[in-house]
Design an enzyme around this catalytic site. Structure first.
Site, PDB file in Angstrom:
ATOM      1  N   LYS A 158     -68.217  47.244  74.105  1.00 60.93           N
ATOM      2  CA  LYS A 158     -68.744  46.792  72.810  1.00 60.93           C
ATOM      3  C   LYS A 158     -70.069  46.084  73.034  1.00 60.93           C
ATOM      4  CE  LYS A 158     -66.912  43.195  70.561  1.00 60.93           C
ATOM      5  NZ  LYS A 158     -68.068  42.275  70.424  1.00 60.93           N
ATOM      6  N   GLU A 226     -68.458  41.179  61.703  1.00 57.64           N
ATOM      7  CA  GLU A 226     -67.985  39.796  61.789  1.00 57.64           C
ATOM      8  C   GLU A 226     -68.667  38.944  60.725  1.00 57.64           C
ATOM      9  OE1 GLU A 226     -67.484  36.122  65.027  1.00 57.64           O
ATOM     10  OE2 GLU A 226     -68.171  38.099  65.673  1.00 57.64           O
TER      11      GLU A 226
END
Length: 308
Positions: A158, A226
């Site tokens: 990621k 996020e």
């Protein structure tokens, strides 16, 4: 959660032609019978792959993701049926005692990644590329990604950042490294973002949609968001064919992720708004440590039953 069954739109996975290494526990054994696994067949539970996450989005299903940094949490979460485990750079402030995720290094994360991957027989293991390990160039990102797949045994990596990193993602994917993109609030950029601030409000939503589309077009198999407003996250999810994962991004995403110490109530202090605690391990461990200390100081432990 999609499986390797014949009903899936993807071909069934076959045995590796050159050997599989140590056998995974069979369903009903140490690995349990997690939801989505072929648990009643008596065959080894299939490894979750990136195409299973894609199939979940196609089917309107959801998958769960938790951080893990060690053998025992990886084993427990894997047996509980958590589909994706993230060896996050959040280990910096949840394992190594730093205030932020910035100080952690590749060499610190690699042993944690190996421990998690060796202990999880079903979950897809994703490793964070830490700050400073991919930003210089696509070549640097490929080299770091290769280390996490070869030395850390991760299945994917990621990286944080928007469409600026599309060429980086493309180079990594072309090198055989599956990439999960991370947009919205990106903790590695906390100083340039002005602290922990929600991203994608109002007119800024269009930027996040552009980021997600560019990264998915570059080959990212998933986009994590996020601290993004729920309506923005829903718009991003609708704009890309790949699955999305949310943390503080509402419930329109295909997957959800939390830091396990937050989810299980191990960490003290104030929790973020998006955290739901499912246990109070901090109190349980504190009570156990106090009881042990009292037994030792009083002479109750070890007793005859604990002695040779």
């Amino acid at each position: 959660m999609a499986t390797n069954s014949s009903e899936s739109s993807t071909p069934a996975e076959v045995a590796a032609p050159y050997g599989n290494g140590p056998s995974a526990p069979t369903a009903g054994g140490a690995a349990g019978t997690a939801a989505g696994a072929p648990g009643t067949s008596g065959k080894p539970a299939g490894r979750i792959r990136t195409h299973h996450l894609h199939q979940a989005k196609v089917n309107g299903e959801h998958f769960a993701m938790l951080t893990a940094y060690d053998q025992y949490t990886a084993e427990i979460f894997d047996q509980a049926g958590i589909e994706v485990l993230l060896v996050g750079d959040s280990a910096s402030n949840n394992v190594f005692g730093n205030e932020t995720s910035l100080p952690v290094t590749v060499d610190e994360l690699l042993p944690l990644c190996r421990a998690v991957t060796r202990s999880a027989h079903r979950a897809l293991v994703v490793a964070d590329l830490p700050f400073g390990s991919y930003e210089v160039s696509a070549q640097q990102a490929v080299a770091t990604g290769v280390r996490f797949l070869k030395e850390g045994l991760a299945h994917a990596v990621k990286i944080e950042g928007g469409k600026f990193y599309a060429d980086t993602v493309r180079a990594m994917v072309q090198a055989g490294i599956p990439v999960m993109a991370h947009i919205g609030f990106t903790p590695q950029s906390e100083h340039s973002l002005g602290g922990y601030r929600v991203q994608g409000r109002g007119d800024d939503a269009a930027r996040l949609i552009d980021d997600a589309v560019a990264l998915a077009d570059a080959g990212a198999f998933c986009v994590l968001m996020e601290m993004v407003p729920a309506d923005t996250a829903a718009a991003v999810d609708a704009a890309v064919a790949v699955p999305t994962v949310g943390i503080g991004a509402g419930n329109a995403t295909t997957g959800q992720v939390l830091v396990w110490q937050d989810m299980a109530g191990l960490r003290g202090g104030k929790m973020a708004k998006f955290v739901k605690q499912y246990a109070d391990l901090r109190t349980s461990l504190s009570d156990a440590a106090k009881a042990y200390g009292e037994d030792v100081r009083s002479g109750r432990f070890p007793g005859p039953e604990h002695s040779f």
